[in-house]
Structure formats: C-alpha cells, structure tokens
Scaffold this motif. Sequence first.
Motif, PDB file in Angstrom:
ATOM      1  N   HIS A  19      -1.997   0.833   8.673  1.00 16.94           N
ATOM      2  CA  HIS A  19      -0.738   1.525   8.396  1.00 16.94           C
ATOM      3  C   HIS A  19      -0.977   2.992   8.770  1.00 16.94           C
ATOM      4  N   SER A 183       0.581   0.822  -2.109  1.00 13.97           N
ATOM      5  CA  SER A 183      -0.541   1.539  -1.509  1.00 13.97           C
ATOM      6  C   SER A 183      -1.236   2.375  -2.568  1.00 13.97           C
ATOM      7  N   HIS A 216      -5.496   3.631   0.480  1.00 15.21           N
ATOM      8  CA  HIS A 216      -5.239   4.910   1.160  1.00 15.21           C
ATOM      9  C   HIS A 216      -6.300   5.902   0.677  1.00 15.21           C
ATOM     10  N   ASP A 240      -4.447   2.180   5.090  1.00 16.55           N
ATOM     11  CA  ASP A 240      -3.792   3.389   5.599  1.00 16.55           C
ATOM     12  C   ASP A 240      -4.827   4.269   6.284  1.00 16.55           C
TER      13      ASP A 240
END
Length: 310
Positions: A19, A183, A216, A240
């Motif tokens: 992502h 996330s 993330h 991410d």
Amino acid sequence: MSLPMTVRDPALPGRVRIHEVGARDGLQNEKTAVPTEVKAEFVRRLAAAGLTTIEATSFVHPKWVPQLADAEELFPRVRDLPVRLPVLVPNERGLDRALALGAREVAVFASATESFAKANLNRTVDEALAMFAPTVTRAIEAGLKVRGYLSMCFGDPWEGAVPVEQVVRVTKALADMGCDELSLGDTIGVATPGHVGALLTALNEAGVPDSRLAVHFHDTYGQALSNTLAALRHGVTTVDASAGGLGGCPYAKSATGNLATEDLVWMLDGLGIETGVDLTALTATSVWMADQLGRPSPSRTVRALSHKES
C-alpha cells in the motif's frame, strides 16, 4: 542493477500487497508544497513501476495540511490510472469532496491514544470514532471501500508505551464500524518484533483476522523491516510503505520517515515473495522525486542501487 539472491521461506506468504503512501503521507510532511503536476507524475511513475495501490491525496482542510490543498486539482489527473487510488477523508465534508471527484476508496484516520487524538483531531478517541461513524457508513452505502488508519499503536511521544488492550479496543471499534482494512501505525517508530506479534495475536483473539490488517512502520530506530517480517510471519499480507522513504507526521515531531518501499521490495524479492513491483523502475522514480525535492532519498536501497549505476 544488482538484485538480491532469492531464498524462499515457506513459512511466509507467497504474495504481499504494498500500500504505497508516498504521494500522500510522504509529501504531506514537506516544508513547501510540491507542484500539482509533479505529484501527478509521481503517482503515474509509481503505477508504471507496478504498484497497484497508491494513496493519492487527502481531502482535509487546507489549514491543517496545506501541502495537500490541491486535492481537487490532483485527483482528476490520476483517477483513470488502472490502479487503486484511495484518498484520506477526515469527516463527511472530506467524503463529499472525494465522492464529487469519483473516488472509489477512502480512509479515515484514528488514534489509539488520547494525546495524539487531541493533537491530530482536537477530540478524544471516542469523539473521533463518533465523528468517523457517519462518514464510514455513507462511504459504504456509496459502494466505496474504507480503510481505517490507527496511529500510535506501539508508542506515543506523550504517553509512552501503549497498552495492547487499548489498541485492540480502538481497532475493534473501527472494524465493527465497517472498515474493510485496518492499518496499524507505528507512528514514532518504537515497535519491536515481539511487540508486533503480541498485538497481532491479541487482535486475532478479539476477532480481527490478519486478512483485515495492514502494518505501517516508521524507521526511527531501524526496526521497520524486522517489524514487517514479524507481521508477515504472523500472516499479515498488506504492508504500507513510502517510495524513497518519504514522510513523517506533522503532528508527531519525533516521527521520522516511513519504511522505504524500495527497502521493502528488496527484502521481499530476496524472500521470493511476489509484489508485482519492478525495483529498477521504482528506484528510478524515487531518484527522480528526490531531484524534484532537492535532496537525496533516505532509502538505503535507493542510495545503493543509484550509486552502482552512477
């Protein structure tokens, strides 16, 4: 360009979806605004490099994130690319702006801690969740996918270490609200692999499967890749990352750059994990973007590979 030797680990997933957050999370932390056409070209080059999910921009009030004040100009320039282009919406007004331009995916941004919720949203954690609820509901009714970001999942600059159960509570609230994906953000980069595993296990036990989770990580203490590997071993398959390691957080001054997408791809390529990303093209894109910003990329892989070519 040299590439890593591939040694497959059967305990890891065969494919990971990256992502990409550089165009939004990366550029929002720049001291001066990047020209709209440069941002659009950045997104196009990222798509050409094989990234299939590229967070394009944020429909927040320009007062709060002036670097992304051109969302209405930018999004129409990239929306027809054959990739997923999620956008951040802080509230229903932001959602209205995104819907008007044909956005198909949105994200909301919550906090696991009261201090960061106050600094970032000027609300308590529960007040922020209450604000997001109608936004998420309307987005789902409009047929949009919704991602829920959760900041400060591992540590907070004001509160210190964040209890796992506190993160589970807020993550579960976003899941119950209807967010397709959640996330988990290590906003100030203090997580370690054991902490990552403990949080993921607790979330699974609370009914949130790895298939709905993304991670993330920030690389403040050099732990982003090791934390990512811990998440992959647990079963998470969405990560991410930010091209060239761009970004930080305007509301948490101790937050350094995001995990660099090139560093992630180098590791995943070496593990034989498919991403669909062309590391050569991605590195060239980050070198180009670094030139636009007038400084070298902080990504170790970008520096190593671009040095070999020079």
